[in-house]
Design a protein around this motif. Structure first.
Motif, PDB file in Angstrom:
ATOM      1  N   ARG A 190       0.838  -1.208   0.000  1.00 10.62           N
ATOM      2  CA  ARG A 190       0.000   0.000   0.000  1.00 10.62           C
ATOM      3  C   ARG A 190       0.871   1.256   0.000  1.00 10.62           C
ATOM      4  N   VAL A 191       1.908   1.274   0.849  1.00 14.63           N
ATOM      5  CA  VAL A 191       2.828   2.417   0.877  1.00 14.63           C
ATOM      6  C   VAL A 191       3.553   2.531  -0.460  1.00 14.63           C
ATOM      7  N   LEU A 192       3.903   1.407  -1.045  1.00 19.26           N
ATOM      8  CA  LEU A 192       4.560   1.416  -2.355  1.00 19.26           C
ATOM      9  C   LEU A 192       3.712   2.134  -3.392  1.00 19.26           C
ATOM     10  N   LEU A 193       2.422   1.870  -3.389  1.00 18.48           N
ATOM     11  CA  LEU A 193       1.542   2.414  -4.427  1.00 18.48           C
ATOM     12  C   LEU A 193       1.122   3.853  -4.171  1.00 18.48           C
ATOM     13  N   THR A 194       1.182   4.293  -2.933  1.00 20.99           N
ATOM     14  CA  THR A 194       0.730   5.649  -2.613  1.00 20.99           C
ATOM     15  C   THR A 194       1.883   6.638  -2.409  1.00 20.99           C
ATOM     16  N   GLY A 195       3.080   6.134  -2.206  1.00 19.62           N
ATOM     17  CA  GLY A 195       4.207   7.003  -1.923  1.00 19.62           C
ATOM     18  C   GLY A 195       4.789   7.653  -3.171  1.00 19.62           C
ATOM     19  N   ASN A 196       5.657   8.617  -2.947  1.00 20.05           N
ATOM     20  CA  ASN A 196       6.328   9.281  -4.074  1.00 20.05           C
ATOM     21  C   ASN A 196       7.483   8.410  -4.582  1.00 20.05           C
ATOM     22  N   GLY A 197       8.270   8.954  -5.498  1.00 20.47           N
ATOM     23  CA  GLY A 197       9.334   8.165  -6.111  1.00 20.47           C
ATOM     24  C   GLY A 197      10.349   7.647  -5.111  1.00 20.47           C
ATOM     25  N   SER A 198      10.787   8.484  -4.189  1.00 26.31           N
ATOM     26  CA  SER A 198      11.780   8.065  -3.193  1.00 26.31           C
ATOM     27  C   SER A 198      11.231   6.965  -2.296  1.00 26.31           C
ATOM     28  N   THR A 199       9.978   7.111  -1.896  1.00 24.57           N
ATOM     29  CA  THR A 199       9.353   6.091  -1.052  1.00 24.57           C
ATOM     30  C   THR A 199       9.190   4.785  -1.819  1.00 24.57           C
ATOM     31  N   LYS A 200       8.774   4.865  -3.077  1.00 22.87           N
ATOM     32  CA  LYS A 200       8.628   3.664  -3.897  1.00 22.87           C
ATOM     33  C   LYS A 200       9.954   2.899  -3.994  1.00 22.87           C
ATOM     34  N   VAL A 201      11.028   3.611  -4.255  1.00 16.28           N
ATOM     35  CA  VAL A 201      12.336   2.961  -4.378  1.00 16.28           C
ATOM     36  C   VAL A 201      12.712   2.260  -3.077  1.00 16.28           C
ATOM     37  N   GLN A 202      12.484   2.938  -1.947  1.00 15.07           N
ATOM     38  CA  GLN A 202      12.890   2.349  -0.670  1.00 15.07           C
ATOM     39  C   GLN A 202      12.040   1.137  -0.304  1.00 15.07           C
ATOM     40  N   LEU A 204      10.582  -0.841  -2.455  1.00 11.49           N
ATOM     41  CA  LEU A 204      10.988  -1.899  -3.375  1.00 11.49           C
ATOM     42  C   LEU A 204      12.306  -2.540  -2.951  1.00 11.49           C
ATOM     43  N   LYS A 205      13.246  -1.762  -2.439  1.00 11.27           N
ATOM     44  CA  LYS A 205      14.490  -2.351  -1.927  1.00 11.27           C
ATOM     45  C   LYS A 205      14.171  -3.373  -0.836  1.00 11.27           C
ATOM     46  N   LEU A 206      13.247  -3.014   0.038  1.00  9.09           N
ATOM     47  CA  LEU A 206      12.841  -3.910   1.124  1.00  9.09           C
ATOM     48  C   LEU A 206      12.153  -5.159   0.586  1.00  9.09           C
ATOM     49  N   LEU A 207      11.213  -4.982  -0.331  1.00  7.23           N
ATOM     50  CA  LEU A 207      10.483  -6.120  -0.891  1.00  7.23           C
ATOM     51  C   LEU A 207      11.406  -7.034  -1.694  1.00  7.23           C
ATOM     52  N   VAL A 208      12.367  -6.455  -2.389  1.00  8.39           N
ATOM     53  CA  VAL A 208      13.336  -7.270  -3.135  1.00  8.39           C
ATOM     54  C   VAL A 208      14.139  -8.136  -2.175  1.00  8.39           C
ATOM     55  N   ASN A 209      14.524  -7.581  -1.035  1.00  5.93           N
ATOM     56  CA  ASN A 209      15.221  -8.387  -0.027  1.00  5.93           C
ATOM     57  C   ASN A 209      14.370  -9.586   0.391  1.00  5.93           C
ATOM     58  N   LEU A 210      13.102  -9.329   0.668  1.00  4.49           N
ATOM     59  CA  LEU A 210      12.210 -10.409   1.096  1.00  4.49           C
ATOM     60  C   LEU A 210      12.028 -11.444  -0.004  1.00  4.49           C
ATOM     61  N   SER A 211      11.976 -10.985  -1.241  1.00  2.00           N
ATOM     62  CA  SER A 211      11.698 -11.887  -2.360  1.00  2.00           C
ATOM     63  C   SER A 211      12.851 -12.831  -2.674  1.00  2.00           C
ATOM     64  N   GLU A 212      14.030 -12.559  -2.129  1.00  2.00           N
ATOM     65  CA  GLU A 212      15.176 -13.442  -2.359  1.00  2.00           C
ATOM     66  C   GLU A 212      15.137 -14.676  -1.461  1.00  2.00           C
ATOM     67  N   ASN A 213      14.245 -14.672  -0.493  1.00  2.00           N
ATOM     68  CA  ASN A 213      14.143 -15.776   0.467  1.00  2.00           C
ATOM     69  C   ASN A 213      12.951 -16.669   0.095  1.00  2.00           C
ATOM     70  N   PRO A 214      13.187 -17.915  -0.317  1.00  2.00           N
ATOM     71  CA  PRO A 214      12.068 -18.809  -0.695  1.00  2.00           C
ATOM     72  C   PRO A 214      11.021 -18.954   0.405  1.00  2.00           C
ATOM     73  N   ALA A 215      11.439 -18.835   1.654  1.00  2.00           N
ATOM     74  CA  ALA A 215      10.492 -18.976   2.758  1.00  2.00           C
ATOM     75  C   ALA A 215       9.498 -17.821   2.820  1.00  2.00           C
ATOM     76  N   MET A 216       9.786 -16.705   2.143  1.00  2.59           N
ATOM     77  CA  MET A 216       8.893 -15.556   2.146  1.00  2.59           C
ATOM     78  C   MET A 216       7.985 -15.517   0.922  1.00  2.59           C
ATOM     79  N   ALA A 217       8.190 -16.430  -0.038  1.00  2.17           N
ATOM     80  CA  ALA A 217       7.451 -16.384  -1.301  1.00  2.17           C
ATOM     81  C   ALA A 217       5.945 -16.512  -1.091  1.00  2.17           C
ATOM     82  N   GLU A 218       5.546 -17.420  -0.253  1.00  3.72           N
ATOM     83  CA  GLU A 218       4.100 -17.628  -0.053  1.00  3.72           C
ATOM     84  C   GLU A 218       3.455 -16.390   0.567  1.00  3.72           C
TER      85      GLU A 218
END
Length: 307
Positions: A190-202, A204-218
């Motif tokens: 939700r914050v990703l979609l409503t935030g400005n460019g700087s917020t979106k980038v930050q 996404l950095k967090l979500l990319v970290n989570l997405s590298e872990n198979p245990a977080m995929a579900e």
């Protein structure tokens, strides 16, 4: 001796005395100005260390003074200055260890609950620098829930929100504490979609970290995400955002190969990230990006599965 002679001797004495004083003055001035002798510098007080003019790296005693000051004062100006100084010094690996061993992490961490937003921000910045040290993360993890709540409920695009997101990003570089963010994933989107460019980038950095872990995929694929998320795959989206969204998709695909997520789609509800990423609309957007003008984007799209 006549009066004239007496006056002459007095005058000569005054001249000699003045000359001696001048020599002493020159000697001490030369020492202070970097002459032959070392510059004498009084030991700074704890408050002196926070005034912005002291730019040396602090030693153990000075860090201890500063932590005591931070713990004992109620003056918001001094608290903020002390946090800035500690945060700057926490950028050095040796001081990251020293501050932990002096018991500084709980002292700094307690300031994230301060009612002054500028103090919260400086405390988060200091914790962010300290969190680069993996051993420090063990002590900092107790603040993750509070930081998540502040990030999600605080002012959108604010300095406090960005500071919190940076800390969470550092805390999720390894897999050790990622599970603590599971329940906050829908709100991060939700914050990703409503935030400005700087917020979106930050975010996404967090979500990319989570997405590298198979245990977080579900947890990621099952999160309820607004359909406007797919607008981030448009050609006109800023490169720094588009590349990270594509990396997020790539990581999730890789995790799904390991975890078999794509074979259990019935477990994901309608409106979840799963249905957005593996629906026809997303497939169309991927096909449109194949001839994107940016070489990095084109390369990222080519390694994704054919849509």
């Amino acid at each position: 001796m006549g009066r004239a002679g007496h006056v002459g001797w007095v005058a000569a004495g005054l001249v000699l005395g003045a000359g001696a004083c001048y020599c002493i003055y020159k000697l001490t001035r030369g020492q202070r100005q970097g002459g032959r002798g070392p510059r004498l510098r009084p030991s700074p007080s704890a408050e002196d260390l926070t005034d912005g003019s002291y730019d040396d790296i602090l030693n153990v005693d000075q860090l201890q003074k500063l932590l005591y000051l931070l713990e004992s004062t109620d003056d918001p100006i001094i608290i903020e200055r002390a946090l800035v100084t500690l945060g700057n010094n926490a950028a050095f690996s040796a001081n990251q260890i020293i501050i932990r061993e002096l018991g500084g992490i709980p002292i700094i961490g307690s300031k994230i609950n301060n009612p002054y937003l500028s103090i919260k921000e400086k405390a988060l910045n200091a914790l962010n620098n300290l969190s680069v040290n993996v051993e420090n993360q063990v002590k900092i993890k107790v603040y993750i829930n509070q930081v998540c709540k502040d990030v999600l409920s605080g002012p959108l695009d604010s300095a406090v929100q960005l500071a919190g997101l940076r800390l969470l990003t550092n805390m999720t570089v390894t897999n050790d504490h990622q599970h603590m963010l599971n329940s906050y994933i829908p709100d991060l989107f939700r914050v990703l979609l409503t935030g400005n460019g700087s917020t979106k980038v930050q975010v996404l950095k967090l979500l990319v970290n989570l997405s590298e872990n198979p245990a977080m995929a579900e947890g990621l694929l099952g999160a309820q995400v607004d359909s406007s998320f797919l607008s981030l795959f448009e050609r006109h989206v800023a490169k720094e955002i588009l590349l990270r969204v594509l990396t997020l998709l790539q990581n999730i695909n890789n995790c799904c190969k390991k975890e078999g997520c794509l074979t259990i789609q019935s477990t994901f509800p309608e409106g979840s990230l799963f249905f957005l990423l593996y629906g026809e609309e997303c497939a169309q957007k991927m096909r449109a990006l194949v001839d994107h003008h940016d070489a990095d984007v084109k390369e990222k799209v080519t390694v994704l599965p054919k849509f």
